[in-house]
Motif scaffolding. Structure first.
Motif, PDB file in Angstrom:
ATOM      1  N   ALA A 110      13.398   2.092  38.806  1.00  0.00           N
ATOM      2  CA  ALA A 110      13.439   3.132  39.837  1.00  0.00           C
ATOM      3  C   ALA A 110      12.565   4.319  39.449  1.00  0.00           C
ATOM      4  O   ALA A 110      11.834   4.873  40.296  1.00  0.00           O
ATOM      5  N   GLY A 132      18.681  -5.006  46.033  1.00  0.00           N
ATOM      6  CA  GLY A 132      17.391  -4.536  45.539  1.00  0.00           C
ATOM      7  C   GLY A 132      16.338  -4.444  46.616  1.00  0.00           C
ATOM      8  O   GLY A 132      15.493  -3.539  46.615  1.00  0.00           O
ATOM      9  N   GLN A 137      12.802  -2.122  46.218  1.00  0.00           N
ATOM     10  CA  GLN A 137      12.368  -2.421  44.859  1.00  0.00           C
ATOM     11  C   GLN A 137      11.416  -3.608  44.798  1.00  0.00           C
ATOM     12  O   GLN A 137      10.640  -3.723  43.851  1.00  0.00           O
TER      13      GLN A 137
END
Length: 473
Positions: A110, A132, A137
């Motif tokens: 992150a 995610g 991400q």
């Protein structure tokens, strides 16, 4: 290709010699002259351009930034994996490790994404989808299907597994292999002494089910010699019990997630766990290997524990089978993990990451590469003084590969494990703080003073599942 075959033949000959050396008797293994260390294993693989596909991208000189708690590059460039050998020698790519630890890898990811620092590839874990993905991400791998050769026979046996992970009409996870199967380890010597059937033979006959397992455990425990306490099973298997039904707690219909906790099959699984506890068949506590006092009939754990179990029980003739199927199931549903790599959001190395994933798939399917991997796996791990720490037999290895074959078993993935800490998280690992999935796996087995039945457990967490699912619908 002829050069490749000659190279592999030479490697296999060397490996066979090494394996024979370290598989000697215990007396020979203890000799300083016969020591072999797994860390010294320098078996490698080379390959030529003939493995390339017509849709391959030119990634020569490109470097993938790999963020993880383990390095894909071997120390001093010794003993490269087959996949890394192909990626470097055939395609000209490199992998640079961004080091982190298991506790901080997601926070590091992150931070790097926020700061714009380079990161291209990340290990797949259950939390990847949908959690995610909704956190931005990862990015889908669909644009690289040509490079991956997804429409060829290379992926034929993984098609259903890959489609199982499809989310929002995209494939963020493309497993190149099924991995880490939950296995039941047992001693054939102990089975014979107790007059019990061999679970491996029952599996081969399609008769290895809950009923057979429970009958064996009850018989073993009830026949304990005076003054001896016996157990039916130790280890980790709550998830395997639920998934052996073929059902999942959370379902996905392609558009939305559905709470499936009221499934009659999941209820049967939970009642089985409660029966194990009520009959005192379950041995609580962490051991980490097949108990060497031979007062426990079955040990449930992923295949990583088999090597140590063998070392602790060298005369027990250990064997492994998958968790037994539900008597009502139409197949052996396998509780396992999935070998995959994630393409990180914002990365401009999608072609290189897809190429590396393809290399992993080639390593997992090419017969010559698979034979090299097998011979490497059969090398015995010993201490400097010659004490055996870990090994697996060829028979065990072949059986595990059979269980991982999707023609023989059906792997299961439950999206409930990918919905964040409230659904799947250790917390302080108490009933009140751990995730819903964690509680469903173990509460009735381990016991809890506030939970006396499946109905109580189900009703306590149904609303939480609904709340968490709503965040992703």
């Amino acid at each position: 290709m002829n050069n490749l075959k000659r190279f592999l033949a030479g490697i296999l000959s060397i490996t066979a010699i090494m394996t024979a050396t370290v598989s000697c008797s215990k007396e020979e293994a203890s000799s300083e002259n016969n020591e072999h260390y797994k860390s010294q294993d320098d078996i490698a693989v080379e390959a030529g351009d003939d493995i390339k596909g017509e849709n391959d991208a030119d990634i020569t000189g490109q470097t993938i930034y790999w963020l993880a708690d383990y390095d894909l590059n071997p120390t001093n460039n010794n003993d490269r994996s087959v996949a890394l050998s192909l990626f470097e020698d055939v395609y000209g790519g490199k992998i640079e490790w961004i080091q982190t630890d298991s506790e901080n890898k997601f926070s590091t990811l992150a931070q790097r994404l926020l700061a714009g620092d380079p990161v291209d590839m990340f290990p797949y874990e259950w939390d990847a989808v949908p959690n995610g993905v909704t956190k931005n991400q990862y990015q889908p791998l669909d644009p690289y299907y040509d490079i991956l050769e997804m429409d060829t026979e290379l992926w034929d046996d993984m098609t259903d597994v890959i489609d199982m992970f499809e989310y929002n009409d995209s494939h963020y996870v493309i497993p190149y292999a099924v991995s880490d199967p939950l296995l039941i380890t047992y001693s054939r010597k102990l089975m014979e002494a107790e007059g019990l059937d061999d679970p491996r033979e029952l599996y081969e006959d399609g008769e290895w089910d809950w009923d057979a397992m429970m009958e064996m455990m009850n018989s073993f425990v009830s026949n304990a010699p005076e003054g001896v306490t016996r157990y039916g099973i130790n280890g980790w298997f709550g998830q395997a019990v639920m998934q052996s039904t073929g059902e999942t707690v959370v379902k996905y219909d392609g558009e939305k997630f559905i709470n499936n906790i009221n499934s009659p099959e999941i209820e049967k699984a939970q009642l089985l766990l409660q029966e194990m506890a009520t009959n005192n068949l379950y041995q609580p506590g962490w051991i980490g290997y097949f108990p060497d006092d031979h007062n426990t009939l079955f040990f449930a754990m992923a295949n990583w524990a088999l090597g140590g179990s063998n070392a602790k029980n060298q005369d027990a003739d250990l064997m492994v089978v998958p968790f037994p199927k539900s008597p009502d199931a139409d197949d052996y549903y396998l509780c396992a993990n999935f070998a995959a790599k994630m393409l990180v959001d914002g990365s401009d190395k999608g072609e290189a990451v897809a190429t590396y994933i393809k290399c992993e798939r080639l390593a997992a399917t090419n017969e010559e590469y698979m034979e090299v991997a097998k011979q490497k796996a059969l090398i015995v791990e010993q201490t400097a003084s010659g004490i055996t720490k870990s090994y697996i037999t060829e028979e065990q290895y072949d059986a595990i590969q059979e269980y991982l074959d999707t023609d023989n078993t059906t792997p299961v993935f439950d999206f409930g494990y990918g919905m964040g800490d409230r659904m799947y998280g250790d917390g302080e690992y108490t009933y009140e703080t751990r995730g819903v999935m964690n509680n469903l796996e173990s509460t009735l087995l381990e016991g809890n003073e506030t939970v006396d039945s499946w109905a109580t457990l189900r009703d306590a967490w149904t609303g939480v599942i609904d709340e968490e699912i709503a965040k992703f619908n």
